[in-house]
Design a protein around this motif. Structure first.
Motif, short mmCIF file in Angstrom:
data_model
loop_
_atom_site.label_atom_id
_atom_site.label_comp_id
_atom_site.label_asym_id
_atom_site.label_seq_id
_atom_site.Cartn_x
_atom_site.Cartn_y
_atom_site.Cartn_z
N UNK A 126 0.84 -1.20 0.00
CA UNK A 126 0.00 0.00 0.00
C UNK A 126 0.87 1.25 0.00
N UNK A 127 0.28 2.32 -0.47
CA UNK A 127 1.00 3.59 -0.51
C UNK A 127 1.39 4.04 0.90
N UNK A 128 2.62 4.48 1.05
CA UNK A 128 3.10 4.94 2.34
C UNK A 128 3.47 3.82 3.29
N UNK A 129 3.43 2.57 2.81
CA UNK A 129 3.75 1.44 3.67
C UNK A 129 4.83 0.61 3.01
N UNK A 130 5.82 0.20 3.76
CA UNK A 130 6.90 -0.63 3.23
C UNK A 130 6.92 -1.94 4.01
N UNK A 131 6.14 -2.92 3.56
CA UNK A 131 6.08 -4.17 4.31
C UNK A 131 7.37 -4.96 4.18
N UNK A 132 7.51 -5.93 5.03
CA UNK A 132 8.67 -6.82 4.97
C UNK A 132 8.28 -7.98 4.07
N UNK A 133 8.83 -7.98 2.87
CA UNK A 133 8.49 -9.02 1.91
C UNK A 133 9.58 -10.08 1.88
N UNK B 211 7.42 -13.41 7.18
CA UNK B 211 8.02 -12.34 7.99
C UNK B 211 7.19 -12.02 9.24
N UNK B 212 5.86 -12.04 9.12
CA UNK B 212 5.02 -11.75 10.27
C UNK B 212 5.19 -12.80 11.37
N UNK B 213 5.30 -14.06 10.96
CA UNK B 213 5.52 -15.13 11.93
C UNK B 213 6.89 -15.00 12.57
N UNK B 214 7.87 -14.52 11.82
CA UNK B 214 9.21 -14.30 12.38
C UNK B 214 9.16 -13.22 13.46
N UNK B 215 8.41 -12.15 13.20
CA UNK B 215 8.29 -11.07 14.19
C UNK B 215 7.61 -11.58 15.44
N UNK B 216 6.51 -12.29 15.26
CA UNK B 216 5.79 -12.83 16.42
C UNK B 216 6.67 -13.77 17.24
#
Length: 613
Positions: A268-275, A509-514
């Motif tokens: 999304x615009x303004x967002x830089x997710x961890x891909x 990546x989300x599971x890694x953060x959690x």
């Protein structure tokens, strides 16, 4: 004349050193106006001079010049073919490495000493790995080609410029116009591919391939800009013909990259997710082979889980001493609350650094040259950089993470909690002495050509090994210090689990953060920064796993050579630092005199997966 000139130069250098150290103005009109010389400073300066007779007698490698020539020629070739992923670059580098590999076989391996044989094995390993990486790049080109069929047009323009060919301005304008049309057609085909029935010309892809293509096209766009700026304004006919077609093509290319990122990847615009881009098991095995690690990714994850379990058990012991029973997370929270007030972090870092220096010298663990002890410096890390590096970074300059007035309150608290004194105790000596600063100091002075073979399993592994050794020696004497040290040790075990799990396609990546938040106790912002830097392309796939795995290698080698009485701690650590950076299996070969062959293969099983620490 030579003696007098040398003496004069040395005298000027000594005066300059005294001036800088004592804070004098460098130029003073008369000697009588200078303050008296500081004998202490003179003594320190004299102690910076090494034993020159020892330097003269030091053994070297017959292949030092060969390695340096390879590195210099490779660097020159990469600068010449500077458009990454171009077919011309891949072809040139492949031919270069194949020729080097062929010529390397002409060297009489049996006539070399052990240092020369080590360099031979390391250079062969490096060249073979470079060829495998080129295979990986060609695969990536093939996977992304349907999303960027026009890219070769840009790369060919750049190649012609690098060949210094004459440019026809009108022809260049036609090429740029056709380029813009091709981008429009590709964008339409990709958008059609997002529809259930996109038609015969639709291009279907995956989020990962689209992310890779967008990343490559960012570089291709910069290449087009560089080509254009070479002529624009300098060649009036080119400027007249090409300005409008270039601006159109560049705008369309920027828009198309945005389409890939927003509409296909889902950014999304303004967002830089961890891909991030998982490389897969086969690529991991190639990388492990290059690092001379004779284990599978699954075995390494099992090692990490066993080390993690050991850390949890030790955490519970420390928590009981602190009065929290087995609730080690409560003990961890108490340690996080021990942060120093704003403005006091630099003094904390200085004190911890001097404590570690004194400890290793008093216990005769490693030689610390006076110059290494005296030249390291401190800087504060910017708020922007702390988004990616929430903890300290080190070397000759240690960069301290701590909040600034511009940060939001929640970010300030997470930074202070995550850089509390007990966490910092381990990170400071990891970054300075006996860690990265001492490593770099010695690497620049002993076998500097081996920087070509630099690996995080040596650099990060050796610093992590010092954390293990100082733990064993009782440097972490309070339960709070042990909690701080164990946090980092758990963190390094977790890095193996989540980084290899990600590249095996088993964790997002989300599971890694959690995982870092729930199982290790990270602040969420720090966990996000950790995962972001792990997968944003600035670190190799094995980098995060290298800390603990390299540390375990050095620990096993210490047991083999020091615990057995074959070497003292100082002899062992000095030999490592004076041998240059390389895969740790080759450190072992150097210290033990392991027989080497031209086609040497890694075989050292440094960890029994049936046992924990």
């Amino acid at each position: 004349m030579t003696t007098r000139r040398g003496a004069s130069t040395a005298s000027r250098a000594a005066v300059l050193l005294l001036a800088l150290t004592c804070g004098w103005a460098v130029a003073r009109p008369a000697a009588a106006q200078r303050p008296p010389a500081d004998a202490g400073v003179r003594g320190a300066a004299a102690s910076y001079v090494p034993d020159l007779t020892e330097l003269v007698a030091r053994s070297s490698s017959e292949l030092r010049d060969v390695v340096e020539r390879y590195a210099a020629d490779l660097s020159a070739l990469e600068r010449r073919y500077d458009a990454e992923y171009s077919a011309a670059r891949i072809a040139a580098l492949r031919a270069f490495h194949e020729a080097w590999l062929s010529d390397l076989e002409r060297i009489d391996f049996e006539a070399l000493g052990q240092e020369g044989r080590i360099d031979y094995v390391l250079l062969r390993n490096e060249i073979e790995y470079s060829l495998r990486l080129l295979d990986r790049q060609e695969t990536l080109r093939s996977e992304t080609a349907p999303l960027m069929p026009f890219a070769d047009t840009i790369l060919q323009l750049h190649a012609a410029l690098r060949r210094m060919e004459w440019l026809d301005p009108a022809a260049a304008a036609r090429t740029l116009t056709n380029l813009g049309d091709a981008i429009v057609a590709t964008r339409a085909a990709v958008r059609a591919g997002l529809e259930p029935d996109g038609g015969p010309g639709a291009v279907r892809t995956t989020k990962i391939v689209a992310y890779r293509a967008a990343d490559i096209l960012g570089g291709v766009r910069r290449t087009l800009e560089h080509w254009y700026e070479f002529y624009h304004g300098y060649d009036p006919l080119f400027t007249w013909w090409a300005e409008a077609p270039y601006e159109r093509a560049d705008s369309l290319l920027a828009d198309y990259i945005g389409v890939l990122r927003r509409e296909v990847v889902g950014i999304r615009r303004g967002e830089e997710p961890i891909v991030g881009v998982p490389i897969g098991r086969d690529a991991l095995m190639v990388d492990l082979d290059h690092e001379m690690i004779p284990y599978t990714p699954e075995e390494l994850i099992e090692i990490a889980r066993r080390e993690f379990a050991w850390c949890v058990a030790e955490m519970k012991k420390a928590a009981r001493e602190m009065g929290y029973g087995d609730d080690w997370k409560a003990a961890l929270e108490a340690v996080k609350q021990s942060y120093v007030p704003p403005g006091e972090q630099p003094e904390l870092v200085r004190r911890l650094a001097r404590e570690a220096e004194a400890y290793v010298e008093e216990h005769d663990l490693v030689t610390v040259p006076p110059l290494a002890r005296d030249v390291w410096r401190m800087e504060m890390m910017s708020p922007e950089r702390q988004l990616v590096n929430p903890f300290f970074l080190g070397g000759e300059v240690i960069r301290v993470s701590y909040p600034t007035n511009t940060m939001a309150h929640a970010d300030k608290m997470m930074s202070m909690r995550g850089n509390n004194p007990h966490f910092s105790r381990a990170t400071v000596f990891h970054e300075l002495i006996p860690g990265h600063h001492l490593q770099g100091f010695m690497n620049r002075r002993y076998f500097p050509h081996r920087r070509l073979f630099s690996t995080p399993f040596w650099n990060e592994g050796n610093s992590l090994y010092w954390e293990m050794l100082l733990w064993d020696l009782g440097f972490t004497h309070t339960p709070e210090d042990r909690v701080g040290a164990l946090f980092w040790r758990m963190h390094r075990a977790a890095r193996i689990i989540f980084s290899l799990g990600f590249h095996l396609g088993e964790m997002t990546p989300e599971e890694c953060i959690d995982f870092l938040v729930d199982e290790v106790g990270h602040e969420r912002a720090n966990a996000e920064a950790e995962v972001r830097r792990s997968f944003n392309g600035s670190y190799s796939p094995l980098y995060q796993a290298a800390y603990m795995l390299g540390g375990l290698q050095f620990r096993a080698l210490h047991h083999e050579l020091v615990d057995s009485g074959k070497m003292t701690n100082r002899e062992f650590h000095d030999a490592i630092l004076q041998g240059g950076t390389m895969p740790v299996e080759m450190v072992r070969a150097r210290l033990t005199g392991t027989p080497l062959t031209p086609d040497y293969e890694a075989h050292w099983r440094f960890y029994d997966v049936r046992d924990a620490s």
